[in-house]
Motif scaffolding. Structure first.
Motif, PDB file in Angstrom:
ATOM      1  N   ARG A 182       0.775  -1.122   0.121  1.00 51.64           N
ATOM      2  CA  ARG A 182      -0.013   0.379  -0.045  1.00 51.64           C
ATOM      3  C   ARG A 182       0.851   1.126   0.240  1.00 51.64           C
ATOM      4  O   ARG A 182       2.027   0.935   0.381  1.00 51.64           O
ATOM      5  N   ALA A 186      -1.033   7.362   0.789  1.00 47.47           N
ATOM      6  CA  ALA A 186      -2.967   6.430   0.442  1.00 47.47           C
ATOM      7  C   ALA A 186      -3.688   7.234   1.288  1.00 47.47           C
ATOM      8  O   ALA A 186      -3.217   7.567   2.734  1.00 47.47           O
ATOM      9  N   ASP A 188      -6.288   7.431   5.053  1.00 55.17           N
ATOM     10  CA  ASP A 188      -6.951   6.909   5.298  1.00 55.17           C
ATOM     11  C   ASP A 188      -8.854   6.992   5.212  1.00 55.17           C
ATOM     12  O   ASP A 188      -9.317   7.629   5.889  1.00 55.17           O
ATOM     13  N   GLU A 196      -7.606   1.876  -3.089  1.00 56.59           N
ATOM     14  CA  GLU A 196      -6.596   2.979  -2.355  1.00 56.59           C
ATOM     15  C   GLU A 196      -6.728   4.012  -2.856  1.00 56.59           C
ATOM     16  O   GLU A 196      -6.654   4.421  -3.900  1.00 56.59           O
TER      17      GLU A 196
END
Length: 234
Positions: A182, A186, A188, A196
């Motif tokens: 990831r 990215a 949240d 993402e």
């Protein structure tokens, strides 16, 4: 009063205001004369050279095209025009861990080289003149990640979620399929499993610009204020 006198009076009223607000400042500020540090008064010598960062120009354009200046100012007003020097960290940091009191008023050099000075329209949101400095102080370990969350959706920040009416800029971000690890950039946010939200080029440019807003460098005493006398709250 006949029409001729009315027309002359109307033209003079608007013409004088135009000269005072547009023409005179333009010719006064388009070629700023260098300001020297004074020996025996300032801690350094030579000519004052404001900090510049060419990489953030694109971010400045993104800031302008999204109307951020409508709600955020970028100016630490002189004491006679307001009390920005007394507002918590608007004009710099009152207790910088390395340099002590770095607060100062804005000056024309802060906007040198820009197509327009983003001094703002209203202060519906916090002043951003030294936002980058505050951001690095309050979020030293994850300033960039925190900023991306704020840009994507300010309500993701629990500290302001209850009262902030700042619009998010999700169109500056992209939804991508996760391939391997990831992204550390990215956001949240709720998204379909396996995907993402990552910042796009304009989001990255805007973040760079906001993080560069650190207008608290030392200026000659002739351009500065005296914290001990001018700002009783300092």
């Amino acid at each position: 009063m006949n029409f001729r006198n009315f027309a002359i009076g109307l033209t003079a009223s608007f013409g004088l205001a135009w000269l005072a607000v547009v023409v005179v400042p333009f010719f006064t500020m388009r070629d700023l004369a260098p300001v020297a540090f004074q020996e025996g008064i300032d801690a350094q010598t030579g000519i004052y050279h404001p900090k510049t960062a060419g990489r953030v120009v694109n971010g400045y354009e993104v800031y302008a095209e999204n109307g951020c200046y409508l709600c955020h100012t970028q100016v630490a007003r002189p004491t006679y025009a307001g009390n920005d020097l007394g507002r918590p960290d608007f004009a710099g940091l009152s207790a910088d861990p390395d340099r002590g009191d770095t607060r100062r008023e804005s000056n024309p050099f802060d906007y040198l080289g820009l197509d327009f000075a983003p001094i703002g329209v209203t202060r519906s949101g916090p002043d951003l003149m030294n936002y980058g400095r505050r951001l690095l102080r309050d979020h030293p370990a994850d300033a960039e990640s925190y900023l991306y969350r704020r840009l994507y959706n300010p309500r993701l920040d629990p500290a302001v979620a209850a009262w902030s009416n700042c619009p998010g800029l999700p169109f500056l971000f992209e939804k991508k399929e996760i391939k391997g690890q990831r992204s550390d950039r990215a956001v949240d946010a709720e998204v379909k499993a396996g995907y993402e939200i990552v910042p796009g080029p304009k989001a990255k440019a805007l973040a760079s610009y906001l993080m560069s807003l650190q207008h608290d460098d030392a200026v000659p005493a002739s351009m500065n204020y005296a914290p001990a006398t001018t700002n009783p709250e300092g």
